[in-house]
Scaffold this active site. Structure first.
Site, mmCIF file in Angstrom:
data_model
loop_
_atom_site.group_PDB
_atom_site.id
_atom_site.type_symbol
_atom_site.label_atom_id
_atom_site.label_comp_id
_atom_site.label_asym_id
_atom_site.label_seq_id
_atom_site.Cartn_x
_atom_site.Cartn_y
_atom_site.Cartn_z
ATOM 1 N N PRO A 89 0.798 -1.221 0.000
ATOM 2 C CA PRO A 89 0.000 0.000 0.000
ATOM 3 C C PRO A 89 0.836 1.278 0.000
ATOM 4 O O PRO A 89 1.602 1.532 0.925
ATOM 5 C CB PRO A 89 -0.833 -0.118 1.282
ATOM 6 C CG PRO A 89 -0.156 -1.127 2.116
ATOM 7 C CD PRO A 89 0.575 -2.022 1.196
ATOM 8 N N GLU A 90 0.688 2.037 -1.051
ATOM 9 C CA GLU A 90 1.274 3.366 -1.149
ATOM 10 C C GLU A 90 0.101 4.335 -1.273
ATOM 11 O O GLU A 90 -1.042 3.942 -1.077
ATOM 12 C CB GLU A 90 2.212 3.458 -2.365
ATOM 13 C CG GLU A 90 3.337 2.427 -2.315
ATOM 14 C CD GLU A 90 4.265 2.495 -3.519
ATOM 15 O OE1 GLU A 90 4.411 3.572 -4.101
ATOM 16 O OE2 GLU A 90 4.831 1.458 -3.881
ATOM 17 N N ARG A 106 2.116 -9.572 9.021
ATOM 18 C CA ARG A 106 3.497 -9.352 9.439
ATOM 19 C C ARG A 106 3.620 -8.625 10.777
ATOM 20 O O ARG A 106 4.708 -8.500 11.310
ATOM 21 C CB ARG A 106 4.217 -8.560 8.350
ATOM 22 C CG ARG A 106 4.284 -9.306 7.026
ATOM 23 C CD ARG A 106 5.473 -10.188 6.989
ATOM 24 N NE ARG A 106 6.664 -9.395 6.948
ATOM 25 C CZ ARG A 106 7.188 -8.904 5.839
ATOM 26 N NH1 ARG A 106 6.620 -9.108 4.686
ATOM 27 N NH2 ARG A 106 8.273 -8.200 5.879
ATOM 28 N N ARG A 118 16.423 -1.627 -1.475
ATOM 29 C CA ARG A 118 15.156 -1.842 -2.171
ATOM 30 C C ARG A 118 15.396 -2.183 -3.631
ATOM 31 O O ARG A 118 16.230 -1.548 -4.282
ATOM 32 C CB ARG A 118 14.268 -0.590 -2.091
ATOM 33 C CG ARG A 118 13.829 -0.265 -0.690
ATOM 34 C CD ARG A 118 12.820 -1.290 -0.179
ATOM 35 N NE ARG A 118 12.535 -1.094 1.234
ATOM 36 C CZ ARG A 118 13.006 -1.870 2.205
ATOM 37 N NH1 ARG A 118 13.814 -2.876 1.932
ATOM 38 N NH2 ARG A 118 12.687 -1.654 3.453
ATOM 39 N N LYS A 120 0.676 7.729 3.986
ATOM 40 C CA LYS A 120 0.120 6.383 3.889
ATOM 41 C C LYS A 120 -0.724 6.047 5.128
ATOM 42 O O LYS A 120 -0.968 4.886 5.420
ATOM 43 C CB LYS A 120 1.242 5.356 3.707
ATOM 44 C CG LYS A 120 2.048 5.573 2.416
ATOM 45 C CD LYS A 120 3.302 4.722 2.349
ATOM 46 C CE LYS A 120 4.198 5.178 1.215
ATOM 47 N NZ LYS A 120 5.536 4.557 1.270
#
Length: 264
Positions: free
Chosen positions: A2-3, A107, A254, A54
Site C-alpha cells: 500500500p502506497e 506481518r 530496495r 500512507k
DNA sequence: TGATATGTTATCTT
DNA sequence: CAAGATAACATATC
C-alpha cells in the site's frame, strides 16, 4: 504494497461503509499492532475519514482520531453483520448498527492507534507535502529538490519527510516516465527534467488512484483488487513499454527496476 | 534452507 | 555533517 493510491482507495471505501457510524465496542486482539487505547473510542461516532501520506485517519466526534498505518501487510475487512475476527486479527470494531470492521496484519508491522489532536499533530509533523494537493506546485517541488542537491533522486522520492505517500512502486514508475535514472544525483536533474518528474509523479499517482491502486502479492482493497498492475512500466517487469530489457539494482536495500535506454 | 519482498526508523559507515 | 547503507521489525512465499 500500500502506497498513496492504495491507501486512498481504502479510505474512500471505508468512507462509504463506516462514516457516520457509532462505535459500540472495540476489542484488541494483538496489542503489538493495535493500541489498547483504541478502547477509548467506544461510544464515539466516526464523523469522516481522510488520508495523509500512507496513514488512514478516522475523525471522531470528540476531536480525537483513530489512525491506521498498513505498513506492508495490514488490511481492513468490513462486514454488515458480526463476523469472526479470523487469523491475524489485530482489532475489531463493532458498530451500533450491528456491522463490524476488522483490522488484520500478517506481518505485525502495522499500527492502529487512538490519538488526541496533539498526538496526531506530532505523528504527522515530519511528513512532507502531499503530491496530489493543489498547493503542491512545481515551484514547491523545485524548492525541496534544491535543499538536497547531493541526494540520489529515488531515495528522496521514498523519503516521507521529503514528499509524502510515494513508495517503491510509484517511485520507479514516475522515474521511468520522466526518463530519469533512479541513481541520478538531484543536482544533475535539469529544470526541464524537474518539471517532467513533477508532472509524471502527479499523473501516475492520479491514474493509479483512478485504477484503485496496484495489486501485487497480497494487497487488496475492501472490494477486491486494484487494476494499476496492468499499467506498470518497470516495477517487477522484464521489459519496458518500448520493449527494451530492463536493468535491476538494489538501492537503499530496495529492488529498483529501470531502463537504461529510456532513462538517462 | 535461505533469499526475497515490503515501510519506516534507528543506527552504523563512508 | 550529510548521505548512503544496513539492520531491525515479522512472516509468507518462492
Amino acid at each position: 504494497m500500500p502506497e498513496l493510491p492504495e491507501v486512498e482507495t481504502i479510505v474512500r471505501q471505508l468512507q462509504g461503509k463506516v462514516a457516520g457510524k457509532t462505535i459500540a465496542s472495540i476489542v484488541v486482539h494483538d496489542s503489538k499492532v493495535a493500541d489498547r487505547n483504541l478502547s477509548r473510542a467506544s461510544n464515539l461516532q466516526i464523523t469522516s475519514l481522510y488520508r495523509r501520506a500512507k496513514y488512514i485517519v478516522f475523525n471522531l466526534n470528540n476531536k480525537s482520531s483513530l489512525v491506521a498505518h498498513l505498513r506492508m501487510t495490514g488490511y481492513f475487512q468490513f462486514s454488515d453483520v458480526t463476523s469472526n475476527p479470523g487469523d491475524y486479527c489485530a482489532a475489531q470494531l463493532k458498530f451500533s448498527d450491528g456491522s463490524c470492521l476488522t483490522f488484520h496484519d500478517i506481518r505485525r508491522f502495522a499500527e492502529f492507534s487512538y490519538l488526541s489532536p496533539p498526538e496526531l499533530e506530532a505523528r504527522f509533523s515530519s511528513l512532507g507535502p502531499e503530491p496530489l494537493d493543489k498547493q503542491f506546485t512545481l515551484q514547491q517541488f523545485r524548492t525541496i529538490l534544491a535543499k538536497v542537491p547531493r541526494s540520489v533522486i529515488k531515495s528522496k522520492l521514498l523519503d516521507q519527510s521529503f514528499i509524502a505517500g510515494i513508495g517503491n512502486i510509484y517511485a520507479q514508475e514516475a522515474l521511468y516516465h520522466a526518463g530519469i535514472l533512479p541513481t541520478t544525483p538531484i543536482k544533475d536533474i535539469s529544470r526541464k527534467q524537474q518539471e517532467k518528474l513533477y508532472t509524471e509523479i502527479r499523473r501516475i499517482l492520479a491514474l493509479a488512484v483512478e485504477k484503485n491502486g496496484t495489486t501485487v502479492n497480497n494487497y487488496a482493497h475492501l472490494d477486491g483488487k486494484g487494476k494499476f498492475q496492468g499499467f506498470l512500466a518497470v516495477y517487477q517487469q522484464t521489459h519496458c513499454p518500448q520493449k527494451h530489457p530492463l536493468q535491476f539494482l538494489r538501492l537503499g536495500g530496495r529492488g529498483t527496476y529501470y531502463c537504461s535506454t529510456c532513462q538517462k
